[in-house]
Design a protein around this motif. Structure first.
Motif, short mmCIF file in Angstrom:
data_model
loop_
_atom_site.label_atom_id
_atom_site.label_comp_id
_atom_site.label_asym_id
_atom_site.label_seq_id
_atom_site.Cartn_x
_atom_site.Cartn_y
_atom_site.Cartn_z
N UNK A 18 0.07 12.35 -19.02
CA UNK A 18 0.74 13.07 -17.95
C UNK A 18 0.24 12.58 -16.60
N UNK A 19 1.13 12.56 -15.62
CA UNK A 19 0.76 12.19 -14.25
C UNK A 19 0.32 13.41 -13.43
N UNK A 20 0.33 14.57 -14.02
CA UNK A 20 0.15 15.81 -13.25
C UNK A 20 -1.22 15.93 -12.59
N UNK A 21 -2.20 15.14 -13.03
CA UNK A 21 -3.53 15.24 -12.45
C UNK A 21 -3.68 14.54 -11.10
N UNK A 22 -2.69 13.74 -10.70
CA UNK A 22 -2.78 13.02 -9.43
C UNK A 22 -2.56 13.97 -8.26
N UNK A 23 -3.28 13.72 -7.17
CA UNK A 23 -3.22 14.56 -5.99
C UNK A 23 -2.35 13.94 -4.90
N UNK A 24 -1.58 14.78 -4.25
CA UNK A 24 -0.75 14.32 -3.14
C UNK A 24 -1.61 13.64 -2.08
N UNK A 25 -1.16 12.49 -1.63
CA UNK A 25 -1.89 11.75 -0.61
C UNK A 25 -2.88 10.74 -1.14
N UNK B 83 0.86 -1.18 0.00
CA UNK B 83 0.00 0.00 0.00
C UNK B 83 0.89 1.23 0.00
N UNK B 84 0.43 2.27 -0.68
CA UNK B 84 1.23 3.48 -0.81
C UNK B 84 0.29 4.67 -0.99
N UNK B 85 0.90 5.86 -1.09
CA UNK B 85 0.14 7.06 -1.39
C UNK B 85 0.99 7.96 -2.27
N UNK B 86 0.32 8.83 -3.01
CA UNK B 86 1.03 9.72 -3.93
C UNK B 86 1.85 10.74 -3.13
N UNK B 87 3.14 10.80 -3.44
CA UNK B 87 4.03 11.76 -2.81
C UNK B 87 4.12 13.04 -3.63
N UNK B 88 4.31 12.90 -4.95
CA UNK B 88 4.45 14.05 -5.84
C UNK B 88 4.20 13.60 -7.27
N UNK B 89 3.67 14.53 -8.07
CA UNK B 89 3.30 14.19 -9.44
C UNK B 89 3.88 15.20 -10.42
N UNK B 90 4.40 14.68 -11.53
CA UNK B 90 4.98 15.49 -12.59
C UNK B 90 4.49 14.96 -13.93
N UNK B 91 4.88 15.61 -14.99
CA UNK B 91 4.38 15.20 -16.30
C UNK B 91 4.72 13.74 -16.60
N UNK B 92 5.98 13.35 -16.43
CA UNK B 92 6.40 12.00 -16.82
C UNK B 92 6.78 11.12 -15.64
#
Length: 300
Positions: free
Chosen positions: A63-70, A18-27
């Motif tokens: 792009x991954x940029x749409x993902x939200x931290x957490x 299990x994990x959570x989004x830390x940071x998101x960028x284009x690639x």
């Protein structure tokens, strides 16, 4: 959206996690494993492999940029699913990425190898000057280097190379480089990642050399709390002898004494990472490859 993984780094867990989004960028999308410090990174197929990476076969324009931290993510039975988005990643069937830097056996006495090193050194410095990079490799070993980050980095790298040649670790030089500079991966950290890469390639025939590399890696990990999560992850894996495929491919190309055309391609790929991160890492790589060799053969 369903995306298959092309390759998976050695550090990605084999089983469920299990994990959570830390940071998101284009690639790239960084995930923090629950109750762990190091990160996993989902990367687009256009990027190189990473020790902690899951490289995906993505469509054009993705792009991954749409993902939200957490945002939570769960991997079960080789399926990675994001609970608040439609992305599902199939991990099974992907090849494993793991490099073997000591097996490269860099030999500076080979004229083709020395020529390849010199060619990449020239390409690197030219690119750094053209891009207006803060750090210029050939100036790091000049006492007259500019003030600020270049001066501090140059002073620390000179001390670190001297310590390496004496097999006597200078903890203060490492401390000065960790977290030095700005950006997602500060220049001092990138220099250390590259430097470790070079030492891993050249220390295999020196018992005291491999002991030094191990001690340097432990020291870097111990001091890595001074930098950010992303950079600390790269430092951790470099201390284990594991780096990106782009950096490992360049080390391999130099070791093989490849022709200038191919060297230009793989050097450009390695240098193009981030704004200056790739160039800083290549700087560290070339210095690391030369650290235990005759200084007169190279440029410092």
């Amino acid at each position: 959206m369903y995306l298959p993984a092309i390759s998976i780094g050695y550090a990605v867990p084999d089983g469920n996690f299990a994990a959570s989004v830390h940071s998101a960028f284009r690639s790239a999308l960084n995930l923090r494993l629950n109750r762990e410090n190091n990160l996993l990174t989902l990367i687009a197929s256009s990027e190189g492999d990473l020790p902690q990476g899951i490289r995906l076969d993505v469509p054009d324009g993705f792009s991954f940029e749409g993902f939200q931290t957490g945002e939570p993510a769960v991997c079960k039975d080789s399926i990675l699913h994001f609970e608040k988005s439609s992305l599902t990643v199939q991990l099974s069937g992907a090849r494993c990425w793991k490099c073997d830097l000591p097996a490269l056996k860099f030999d500076p006495a080979n004229p083709a190898v020395s020529a390849a090193w010199s060619f990449v050194w020239e390409v690197l410095n030219k690119q750094q000057r053209l891009s207006g990079a803060e750090i210029i490799a050939e100036k790091l070993f000049h006492a007259s280097a500019r003030a600020g980050v270049p001066h501090k980095a140059g002073e620390a790298m000179r001390d670190l190379v001297d310590a390496t040649r004496r097999y006597d670790l200078d903890r203060s030089a490492v401390k000065a480089l960790i977290g030095l500079g700005s950006g997602l991966t500060p220049s001092g950290d990138d220099l250390l990642v590259g430097y470790l890469t070079g030492l891993w390639c050249t220390g295999q025939d020196k018992n005291e050399g491999m002991q030094f590399v191990a001690s340097l890696g432990e020291t870097i990990i111990d001091l890595s709390s001074k930098t950010n999560d992303i950079s600390r992850t790269y430092l951790y894996h470099a201390a284990q002898g594991q780096v990106s495929s782009r950096l490992a491919n360049l080390a391999e190309g130099i070791r093989r004494g490849e022709n200038p055309g191919h060297l230009s391609e793989i050097a450009e790929a390695a240098m193009s990472v981030g704004h200056t991160s790739g160039m800083d890492a290549v700087t560290g790589l070339l210095i690391g490859l030369a650290a235990w060799n005759d200084p007169g053969t190279f440029y410092f």
